[in-house]
Structure formats: structure tokens, C-alpha cells
Design a protein around this motif. Sequence first.
Motif, PDB file in Angstrom:
ATOM      1  N   GLN A   1       6.069  -7.677 -22.303  1.00  0.00           N
ATOM      2  CA  GLN A   1       4.421  -7.554 -21.336  1.00  0.00           C
ATOM      3  C   GLN A   1       3.517  -8.249 -20.879  1.00  0.00           C
ATOM      4  O   GLN A   1       4.104  -9.078 -20.659  1.00  0.00           O
ATOM      5  CB  GLN A   1       3.866  -8.527 -23.553  1.00  0.00           C
ATOM      6  N   VAL A   2       3.365  -7.580 -19.818  1.00  0.00           N
ATOM      7  CA  VAL A   2       2.761  -7.464 -18.647  1.00  0.00           C
ATOM      8  C   VAL A   2       0.928  -8.230 -18.790  1.00  0.00           C
ATOM      9  O   VAL A   2      -0.145  -7.826 -19.320  1.00  0.00           O
ATOM     10  CB  VAL A   2       2.244  -6.491 -17.994  1.00  0.00           C
ATOM     11  N   GLN A   3       1.157  -8.937 -18.711  1.00  0.00           N
ATOM     12  CA  GLN A   3      -1.048 -10.153 -18.694  1.00  0.00           C
ATOM     13  C   GLN A   3      -1.333  -9.841 -17.842  1.00  0.00           C
ATOM     14  O   GLN A   3      -2.377  -9.891 -17.975  1.00  0.00           O
ATOM     15  CB  GLN A   3      -0.114 -11.128 -19.227  1.00  0.00           C
ATOM     16  N   LEU A   4      -1.028 -10.105 -16.268  1.00  0.00           N
ATOM     17  CA  LEU A   4      -2.082  -9.975 -15.683  1.00  0.00           C
ATOM     18  C   LEU A   4      -1.384  -8.486 -14.230  1.00  0.00           C
ATOM     19  O   LEU A   4      -0.268  -8.529 -14.512  1.00  0.00           O
ATOM     20  CB  LEU A   4      -2.064 -11.334 -14.215  1.00  0.00           C
ATOM     21  N   VAL A   5      -2.858  -7.612 -14.341  1.00  0.00           N
ATOM     22  CA  VAL A   5      -2.039  -6.604 -13.978  1.00  0.00           C
ATOM     23  C   VAL A   5      -3.001  -6.680 -12.205  1.00  0.00           C
ATOM     24  O   VAL A   5      -4.610  -6.930 -12.491  1.00  0.00           O
ATOM     25  CB  VAL A   5      -2.550  -5.289 -14.196  1.00  0.00           C
ATOM     26  N   GLU A   6      -2.114  -6.673 -10.920  1.00  0.00           N
ATOM     27  CA  GLU A   6      -2.577  -6.878  -9.770  1.00  0.00           C
ATOM     28  C   GLU A   6      -2.639  -5.331  -9.400  1.00  0.00           C
ATOM     29  O   GLU A   6      -2.482  -4.585  -9.308  1.00  0.00           O
ATOM     30  CB  GLU A   6      -2.420  -7.685  -8.887  1.00  0.00           C
ATOM     31  N   SER A   7      -3.665  -4.946  -8.645  1.00  0.00           N
ATOM     32  CA  SER A   7      -4.039  -3.891  -7.402  1.00  0.00           C
ATOM     33  C   SER A   7      -4.786  -3.656  -6.720  1.00  0.00           C
ATOM     34  O   SER A   7      -6.147  -4.972  -6.667  1.00  0.00           O
ATOM     35  CB  SER A   7      -5.102  -2.533  -8.367  1.00  0.00           C
ATOM     36  N   GLY A   8      -4.944  -2.753  -5.139  1.00  0.00           N
ATOM     37  CA  GLY A   8      -4.907  -3.015  -4.640  1.00  0.00           C
ATOM     38  C   GLY A   8      -4.730  -3.995  -3.016  1.00  0.00           C
ATOM     39  O   GLY A   8      -5.228  -3.283  -2.099  1.00  0.00           O
ATOM     40  N   GLY A   9      -3.563  -4.184  -2.960  1.00  0.00           N
ATOM     41  CA  GLY A   9      -2.555  -3.986  -2.049  1.00  0.00           C
ATOM     42  C   GLY A   9      -2.285  -3.134  -0.981  1.00  0.00           C
ATOM     43  O   GLY A   9      -2.680  -1.567  -1.868  1.00  0.00           O
ATOM     44  N   GLY A  10      -1.355  -2.916   0.135  1.00  0.00           N
ATOM     45  CA  GLY A  10      -1.054  -2.104   0.444  1.00  0.00           C
ATOM     46  C   GLY A  10      -1.234  -2.261   2.931  1.00  0.00           C
ATOM     47  O   GLY A  10      -1.584  -3.185   2.468  1.00  0.00           O
ATOM     48  N   LEU A  11      -1.526  -1.449   3.090  1.00  0.00           N
ATOM     49  CA  LEU A  11      -0.967  -1.724   4.602  1.00  0.00           C
ATOM     50  C   LEU A  11      -2.172  -1.127   5.314  1.00  0.00           C
ATOM     51  O   LEU A  11      -3.857  -0.396   5.168  1.00  0.00           O
ATOM     52  CB  LEU A  11      -0.244  -0.121   5.606  1.00  0.00           C
ATOM     53  N   VAL A  12      -2.552  -2.055   6.179  1.00  0.00           N
ATOM     54  CA  VAL A  12      -4.286  -2.402   6.977  1.00  0.00           C
ATOM     55  C   VAL A  12      -3.868  -2.586   8.277  1.00  0.00           C
ATOM     56  O   VAL A  12      -2.967  -3.532   8.351  1.00  0.00           O
ATOM     57  CB  VAL A  12      -5.397  -3.202   6.338  1.00  0.00           C
ATOM     58  N   GLN A  13      -4.535  -1.670   9.078  1.00  0.00           N
ATOM     59  CA  GLN A  13      -4.763  -2.856  10.617  1.00  0.00           C
ATOM     60  C   GLN A  13      -5.522  -4.028  10.535  1.00  0.00           C
ATOM     61  O   GLN A  13      -5.944  -4.108   9.939  1.00  0.00           O
ATOM     62  CB  GLN A  13      -5.073  -1.837  11.572  1.00  0.00           C
ATOM     63  N   PRO A  14      -4.622  -4.511  11.632  1.00  0.00           N
ATOM     64  CA  PRO A  14      -4.930  -5.944  11.972  1.00  0.00           C
ATOM     65  C   PRO A  14      -6.575  -5.636  12.008  1.00  0.00           C
ATOM     66  O   PRO A  14      -7.296  -4.634  13.105  1.00  0.00           O
ATOM     67  CB  PRO A  14      -5.018  -6.472  13.564  1.00  0.00           C
ATOM     68  N   GLY A  15      -7.574  -6.247  11.874  1.00  0.00           N
ATOM     69  CA  GLY A  15      -9.009  -6.183  11.744  1.00  0.00           C
ATOM     70  C   GLY A  15     -10.419  -5.683  10.704  1.00  0.00           C
ATOM     71  O   GLY A  15     -11.674  -5.728  10.674  1.00  0.00           O
ATOM     72  N   GLY A  16      -8.854  -5.266  10.018  1.00  0.00           N
ATOM     73  CA  GLY A  16      -9.474  -4.802   8.890  1.00  0.00           C
ATOM     74  C   GLY A  16      -9.843  -5.406   7.597  1.00  0.00           C
ATOM     75  O   GLY A  16      -9.551  -6.543   7.414  1.00  0.00           O
ATOM     76  N   SER A  17      -9.636  -4.684   6.200  1.00  0.00           N
ATOM     77  CA  SER A  17     -10.154  -5.015   5.618  1.00  0.00           C
ATOM     78  C   SER A  17      -9.627  -4.870   3.489  1.00  0.00           C
ATOM     79  O   SER A  17      -9.242  -3.601   4.206  1.00  0.00           O
ATOM     80  CB  SER A  17     -11.525  -4.847   4.404  1.00  0.00           C
ATOM     81  N   LEU A  18      -8.971  -5.306   2.616  1.00  0.00           N
ATOM     82  CA  LEU A  18      -8.545  -5.222   2.031  1.00  0.00           C
ATOM     83  C   LEU A  18      -9.050  -6.412   0.566  1.00  0.00           C
ATOM     84  O   LEU A  18      -9.345  -6.751   0.307  1.00  0.00           O
ATOM     85  CB  LEU A  18      -6.792  -5.454   1.560  1.00  0.00           C
ATOM     86  N   ARG A  19      -9.258  -5.259  -0.674  1.00  0.00           N
ATOM     87  CA  ARG A  19      -9.694  -6.131  -1.695  1.00  0.00           C
ATOM     88  C   ARG A  19      -8.642  -6.037  -3.093  1.00  0.00           C
ATOM     89  O   ARG A  19      -8.471  -4.589  -3.712  1.00  0.00           O
ATOM     90  CB  ARG A  19     -11.406  -5.086  -2.332  1.00  0.00           C
ATOM     91  N   LEU A  20      -8.504  -7.375  -3.426  1.00  0.00           N
ATOM     92  CA  LEU A  20      -7.433  -7.620  -4.117  1.00  0.00           C
ATOM     93  C   LEU A  20      -7.910  -7.745  -5.713  1.00  0.00           C
ATOM     94  O   LEU A  20      -8.951  -8.379  -5.821  1.00  0.00           O
ATOM     95  CB  LEU A  20      -6.788  -8.079  -4.002  1.00  0.00           C
ATOM     96  N   SER A  21      -7.984  -6.628  -6.635  1.00  0.00           N
ATOM     97  CA  SER A  21      -8.848  -6.635  -8.202  1.00  0.00           C
ATOM     98  C   SER A  21      -7.275  -7.595  -8.748  1.00  0.00           C
ATOM     99  O   SER A  21      -6.160  -7.522  -9.325  1.00  0.00           O
ATOM    100  CB  SER A  21      -9.030  -5.777  -8.743  1.00  0.00           C
TER     101      SER A  21
END
Length: 116
Positions: A1-21
Amino acid sequence: QVQLVESGGGLVQPGGSLRLSCVASRTIFSINAMGWYRQAPGKERELVAGTTGGGITNYADSVKGRFTISRDSAKNAVNLQMNSLKPEDTAVYYCYAYNILGTRFWGQGTQVTVSS
């Protein structure tokens, strides 16, 4: 049973932004601390940012001033806003949570790749 579910990763260029949840399921009772580790290929897992139940936050020196951790206790969630990303931030990012008994839970990991 998955108890912690992550999202928001990916590919980004240097200087860019991402938000993980990360959202914890209700099966994890009495969560205290939550946060994020990361692991790059060939390296040990390292703490990126964490927050305690009392709202104290801490960051790895390498991400201070660029990453911001935030907590939504009502939703059992933790977010990681990552700005000014660098190639050396490339890693699998893992959400963690501790309950008040000190039991630690891990998410499945989400890949963050910073590349042009």
C-alpha cells in the motif's frame, strides 16, 4: 500500500523551476516531520529539506536560497519549490514522513533532471 505519493518531477533547463508535492495517506497517523531527500547516481541519499511538526525548517547548504519547503498539515502534504535549478540538482527525490512514534515512511521517488 502506497502511503506517500509524490508528484511534480520532470526535465527542466538550468535556471528553471519545479515544484514537488507529496501527500501522505490517512493510514499514516500523527505525522510529525516531513521533508525531502534526494539521491543522485553513484551518491548517497542526502537530506534536501525538512520541516518539523512545530514548523521548524532546515535545508542542505547546497539548496539554501533556491528551494523552499512548505507544509499543509490539514492535507498531510509537503511541497518543495525548487528555483534556479542546476545540473547538480539532478537526482531522484524522495518524500519522507515521521510519525510521533519515530517510524519513518518513504515515497516511491520522483526523478528530477536538470539539463539543457
